[in-house]
Write an enzyme that holds these catalytic residues in place. Structure first.
Site, mmCIF file in Angstrom:
data_model
loop_
_atom_site.group_PDB
_atom_site.id
_atom_site.type_symbol
_atom_site.label_atom_id
_atom_site.label_comp_id
_atom_site.label_asym_id
_atom_site.label_seq_id
_atom_site.Cartn_x
_atom_site.Cartn_y
_atom_site.Cartn_z
ATOM 1 N N HIS A 25 39.400 30.149 45.484
ATOM 2 C CA HIS A 25 38.125 30.340 46.189
ATOM 3 C C HIS A 25 37.110 29.241 45.867
ATOM 4 C CE1 HIS A 25 39.478 34.121 47.715
ATOM 5 N NE2 HIS A 25 39.521 34.703 46.529
ATOM 6 N N ASP A 59 48.293 34.717 48.017
ATOM 7 C CA ASP A 59 47.364 35.674 47.437
ATOM 8 C C ASP A 59 46.893 36.629 48.535
ATOM 9 O OD1 ASP A 59 45.389 35.740 44.777
ATOM 10 O OD2 ASP A 59 44.388 36.469 46.590
ATOM 11 N N HIS A 61 43.957 37.398 49.195
ATOM 12 C CA HIS A 61 42.700 36.902 49.749
ATOM 13 C C HIS A 61 42.859 35.486 50.302
ATOM 14 C CE1 HIS A 61 41.802 39.841 46.535
ATOM 15 N NE2 HIS A 61 40.951 40.300 47.431
ATOM 16 N N ASP A 148 48.359 40.010 43.847
ATOM 17 C CA ASP A 148 47.543 41.141 44.308
ATOM 18 C C ASP A 148 47.979 41.756 45.638
ATOM 19 O OD1 ASP A 148 46.734 38.759 45.424
ATOM 20 O OD2 ASP A 148 44.631 38.938 44.861
#
Length: 204
Positions: A25, A59, A61, A148
């Site tokens: 991120h 991931d 996200h 995740d």
């Protein structure tokens, strides 16, 4: 991450950078989502001096960081499978129409996925991502490994299990490229180890 990248350049087929905090991120001028330095982007940029690089972000996200960093470049392909930004962090990025700009147009692929997802449906989209990477024909593959997507992860909504991670690893391994895996998310302590082990069993 750079140590692992150097191992790849020295001839290793597979290297794993087990880093915390995660990095995907972190953008050029902003941090977020626990991320301060974009580890996978640093490694990809380092490797790009020696050939084309593909980053595959698996991931839960969206990998907004490497998208931002390489958005105007054609030598690094960025591909991200993630929860749709209408419900998943970082919310403001990760849409399908974000494809790159200038020289980088067409070299960013976002594959946003629904809130509820099992391993079989995930692999259908993963196969699409891998086909794009195959078409790009990179010299190096960087995998941003988020664990995740696992069932019960406190930051995700999907239901992938141990066997799913092994199957995902096997699909990615079929690309047969020198592969650098950089650890990203994954926050359910009880299943992190088994899921990581299964992924690498498939990948190897």
């Amino acid at each position: 991450a750079l140590t692992a990248a150097r191992e790849i350049l020295e001839g290793r087929r597979l290297a794993y950078a087990l880093v915390r905090p995660p990095g995907h991120h972190a953008e050029r001028r902003a941090f977020g989502g626990f991320c301060y330095f974009n580890n996978n982007a640093v490694a990809a940029h380092y490797l790009s001096a020696h050939g084309k690089v593909a980053i595959l972000d698996i991931d839960y996200h969206h990998g907004n960081g490497q998208q931002d960093i390489f958005y105007r470049r054609a030598d690094v392909l960025t591909v991200s499978l993630h929860g749709h930004p209408r419900f998943a962090y970082p919310y403001f990025t990760g849409f399908e129409d974000e494809r790159g700009e200038g020289e980088g147009e067409g070299f960013n692929l976002n594959l946003p996925l629904p809130e509820k997802l099992d391993g079989r449906a995930y692999r259908q989209t993963l196969e699409r991502a891998l086909q794009r990477i195959e078409d790009f024909n990179p010299q190096f593959l960087v995998v941003a490994l988020g664990l995740d997507p696992a069932k019960g992860d406190p930051t995700g909504t999907w239901s992938l299990g141990v066997k799913d991670f092994e199957a995902n690893g096997e699909l990615i391994g079929r690309l047969a490229r020198p592969t650098l895996v950089v650890q990203e998310g994954g926050y359910r302590h009880r299943t992190l180890g088994p899921n990581a082990r299964s992924f690498f069993l498939g990948l190897a």
